[in-house]
Enzyme design. Sequence first.
Site, PDB file in Angstrom:
ATOM      1  N   ILE A 154       0.834  -1.213   0.000  1.00 28.75           N
ATOM      2  CA  ILE A 154       0.000   0.000   0.000  1.00 28.75           C
ATOM      3  C   ILE A 154       0.868   1.262   0.000  1.00 28.75           C
ATOM      4  O   ILE A 154       0.546   2.243  -0.670  1.00 28.75           O
ATOM      5  CB  ILE A 154      -0.979  -0.001   1.195  1.00 28.75           C
ATOM      6  N   ALA A 229      -3.104   3.214   8.644  1.00 25.06           N
ATOM      7  CA  ALA A 229      -2.562   1.899   9.007  1.00 25.06           C
ATOM      8  C   ALA A 229      -3.380   1.276  10.127  1.00 25.06           C
ATOM      9  O   ALA A 229      -4.416   0.646   9.888  1.00 25.06           O
ATOM     10  CB  ALA A 229      -1.104   2.061   9.407  1.00 25.06           C
ATOM     11  N   ARG A 230      -2.940   1.460  11.345  1.00 24.90           N
ATOM     12  CA  ARG A 230      -3.657   1.045  12.546  1.00 24.90           C
ATOM     13  C   ARG A 230      -3.478   2.147  13.586  1.00 24.90           C
ATOM     14  O   ARG A 230      -2.384   2.744  13.688  1.00 24.90           O
ATOM     15  CB  ARG A 230      -3.102  -0.274  13.107  1.00 24.90           C
ATOM     16  N   GLU A 259     -10.556   2.266  18.471  1.00 27.30           N
ATOM     17  CA  GLU A 259     -11.752   2.398  17.628  1.00 27.30           C
ATOM     18  C   GLU A 259     -12.758   1.283  17.930  1.00 27.30           C
ATOM     19  O   GLU A 259     -12.333   0.167  18.272  1.00 27.30           O
ATOM     20  CB  GLU A 259     -11.371   2.410  16.134  1.00 27.30           C
ATOM     21  N   HIS A 277     -12.592   4.327   9.767  1.00 29.53           N
ATOM     22  CA  HIS A 277     -11.892   3.138   9.228  1.00 29.53           C
ATOM     23  C   HIS A 277     -12.561   2.647   7.938  1.00 29.53           C
ATOM     24  O   HIS A 277     -13.093   1.532   7.882  1.00 29.53           O
ATOM     25  CB  HIS A 277     -11.831   2.018  10.286  1.00 29.53           C
TER      26      HIS A 277
HETATM   27  P1  NAP Z   1       3.014  -4.771   3.639  1.00 35.34           P
HETATM   28  O1  NAP Z   1       3.070  -4.922   2.173  1.00 35.34           O
HETATM   29  O2  NAP Z   1       3.390  -5.928   4.506  1.00 35.34           O
HETATM   30  O3  NAP Z   1       3.913  -3.501   4.035  1.00 35.34           O
HETATM   31  C1  NAP Z   1       4.216  -3.171   5.339  1.00 35.34           C
HETATM   32  C2  NAP Z   1       5.376  -2.185   5.346  1.00 35.34           C
HETATM   33  O4  NAP Z   1       5.601  -1.750   6.684  1.00 35.34           O
HETATM   34  C3  NAP Z   1       6.672  -2.787   4.847  1.00 35.34           C
HETATM   35  O5  NAP Z   1       7.315  -1.857   4.007  1.00 35.34           O
HETATM   36  C4  NAP Z   1       7.481  -3.012   6.115  1.00 35.34           C
HETATM   37  O6  NAP Z   1       8.879  -2.923   5.834  1.00 35.34           O
HETATM   38  C5  NAP Z   1       7.000  -1.854   6.976  1.00 35.34           C
HETATM   39  N1  NAP Z   1       7.151  -2.113   8.414  1.00 35.34           N
HETATM   40  C6  NAP Z   1       6.733  -3.183   9.119  1.00 35.34           C
HETATM   41  N2  NAP Z   1       7.083  -3.079  10.409  1.00 35.34           N
HETATM   42  C7  NAP Z   1       7.758  -1.898  10.517  1.00 35.34           C
HETATM   43  C8  NAP Z   1       8.415  -1.241  11.589  1.00 35.34           C
HETATM   44  N3  NAP Z   1       8.440  -1.769  12.832  1.00 35.34           N
HETATM   45  N4  NAP Z   1       9.022  -0.061  11.343  1.00 35.34           N
HETATM   46  C9  NAP Z   1       8.999   0.480  10.096  1.00 35.34           C
HETATM   47  N5  NAP Z   1       8.402  -0.107   9.044  1.00 35.34           N
HETATM   48  C10 NAP Z   1       7.795  -1.282   9.250  1.00 35.34           C
HETATM   49  O7  NAP Z   1       1.551  -4.365   4.110  1.00 35.34           O
HETATM   50  P2  NAP Z   1       0.423  -3.581   3.286  1.00 35.34           P
HETATM   51  O8  NAP Z   1      -0.331  -4.524   2.453  1.00 35.34           O
HETATM   52  O9  NAP Z   1       1.061  -2.399   2.656  1.00 35.34           O
HETATM   53  O10 NAP Z   1      -0.534  -3.135   4.495  1.00 35.34           O
HETATM   54  C11 NAP Z   1      -0.041  -2.355   5.549  1.00 35.34           C
HETATM   55  C12 NAP Z   1      -1.056  -2.218   6.653  1.00 35.34           C
HETATM   56  O11 NAP Z   1      -2.065  -1.286   6.297  1.00 35.34           O
HETATM   57  C13 NAP Z   1      -1.866  -3.457   7.014  1.00 35.34           C
HETATM   58  O12 NAP Z   1      -1.131  -4.369   7.809  1.00 35.34           O
HETATM   59  C14 NAP Z   1      -3.054  -2.877   7.755  1.00 35.34           C
HETATM   60  O13 NAP Z   1      -2.780  -2.763   9.127  1.00 35.34           O
HETATM   61  C15 NAP Z   1      -3.177  -1.473   7.150  1.00 35.34           C
HETATM   62  N6  NAP Z   1      -4.411  -1.335   6.347  1.00 35.34           N
HETATM   63  C16 NAP Z   1      -5.348  -0.424   6.719  1.00 35.34           C
HETATM   64  C17 NAP Z   1      -6.494  -0.299   5.972  1.00 35.34           C
HETATM   65  C18 NAP Z   1      -7.561   0.684   6.318  1.00 35.34           C
HETATM   66  O14 NAP Z   1      -8.716   0.430   6.065  1.00 35.34           O
HETATM   67  N7  NAP Z   1      -7.206   1.825   6.880  1.00 35.34           N
HETATM   68  C19 NAP Z   1      -6.711  -1.114   4.859  1.00 35.34           C
HETATM   69  C20 NAP Z   1      -5.727  -2.013   4.510  1.00 35.34           C
HETATM   70  C21 NAP Z   1      -4.577  -2.120   5.262  1.00 35.34           C
HETATM   71  P3  NAP Z   1       9.972  -3.623   6.780  1.00 35.34           P
HETATM   72  O15 NAP Z   1       9.462  -5.008   7.054  1.00 35.34           O
HETATM   73  O16 NAP Z   1      11.239  -3.572   6.016  1.00 35.34           O
HETATM   74  O17 NAP Z   1      10.048  -2.802   8.026  1.00 35.34           O
HETATM   75  C1  8YV Z   2     -10.810  -3.569   6.693  1.00 40.51           C
HETATM   76  C2  8YV Z   2      -8.300  -3.181   6.906  1.00 40.51           C
HETATM   77  O1  8YV Z   2     -11.556  -2.497   7.211  1.00 40.51           O
HETATM   78  O2  8YV Z   2      -7.544  -4.742   5.335  1.00 40.51           O
HETATM   79  C3  8YV Z   2      -7.341  -4.177   6.409  1.00 40.51           C
HETATM   80  O3  8YV Z   2      -6.321  -4.384   7.082  1.00 40.51           O
HETATM   81  O4  8YV Z   2      -8.068  -2.520   7.866  1.00 40.51           O
HETATM   82  C4  8YV Z   2      -9.560  -2.933   6.177  1.00 40.51           C
HETATM   83  O5  8YV Z   2      -9.444  -3.201   4.825  1.00 40.51           O
HETATM   84  C5  8YV Z   2     -10.782  -4.588   7.781  1.00 40.51           C
HETATM   85  O6  8YV Z   2      -9.945  -5.651   7.568  1.00 40.51           O
HETATM   86  C6  8YV Z   2     -12.166  -5.151   8.029  1.00 40.51           C
HETATM   87  O7  8YV Z   2     -12.597  -5.964   6.977  1.00 40.51           O
END
Ligand code: NAP
Ligand code: 8YV
Length: 314
Positions: A154, A229-230, A259, A277
Amino acid sequence: MPDLLQIGGATDEMTARVSEKFTIHKASDHADLSAWLADNGDKITHVQTNGHDGVKPDVMAALTNLKMISCYGVGYDNIDANEAVRRGIMVTHTPNVLNEEVATTAVLLMLACYRELLRDDAWVRSGAWEAKGNSPLTRSADDQTIGILGMGRIGQAIAAKLAPWNPTILYHTRSEKDVPYQYVGDLTEMAIKSDVLIVITPGGPSTHHLVNADVMNALGPKGTLINVARGTVIDETAMIAALSEGRLGWAGLDVFEHEPKVPQALRDLPNTTLLPHVGSATHETRAAMGKLTVDNLLSHLNDGTVISPVPECQ
Ligand code: NAP
Ligand code: 8YV
């Protein structure tokens, strides 16, 4: 048919597909879930859950014959994946299919902060335009230095989606990535250099309060903090203090530490844009996430393979 425990919501389409192959038990149907699990936990082989609800440790322990957990979301910080591996339970999630939507949400929050979208919307609705004249000027989002904390699937989509605003993109992660942006090994140093800090790491213990008072002070009174993120990645109490005292300029937040509880002090701050969210919450993206969630379940049932296991289960 095998028994599946459904924790949290699912779309009608997900439920329709799952019900063709599983007997569905909804956790929400049982006021005393612990009591129901004590009598029925051993027959559940599959769980479908989401990023918010995950699988609580006592629920996982009660599911003595659990084989698979399919998470409707990419973040799985509310599922103990190491315990799952120890017990031989497969865990899957929904990477990639939501990258663009969450990136859109990050850009939306950043632009809303820069151009005071909510303030100016209220200006029109309240009649202030007619009564007081034009609203105060805002800031341009062009040509900013944007630090991205987390440069995974992302994070890279966010960086790409920001291109029309001609940013200088910095990023911080634990290990350097093969991306055309400047790596900064120290988060506070990146915050000092940035106009905007966008948070897009996973949640959980390794990122807990990574964005602390020092990082927010470094971002500064003209700085904008965006979190898709979270909530746990930011020290929320320190953020409220920094925003209230003018040590941090603006915040655009899709996620919160406790939340759906959002502190009144944060809700009262005019220099914030707050979303419930909804980073991935469009019909199109939730359909894609739901499809992958169910495809993983059906594939596992069919031949034991899955499409998108979490890293711990690969
Ligand atoms: P991803 O591809 O696994 O990327 C995570 C990134 O975070 C990597 O670049 C990783 O690099 C870095 N990271 C992990 N731990 C870290 C630390 N301690 N310090 C600094 N960097 C760190 O994951 P993604 O698919 O992009 O998703 C990321 C997160 O977005 C999800 O896990 C979820 O919590 C959140 N999210 C939120 C929503 C929403 O609705 N708001 C929706 C989808 C996802 P390194 O391992 O090299 O540190
Ligand atoms: C959703 C998310 O809101 O994918 C995640 O990590 O935070 C969001 O896409 C959540 O997983 C509930 O379905």
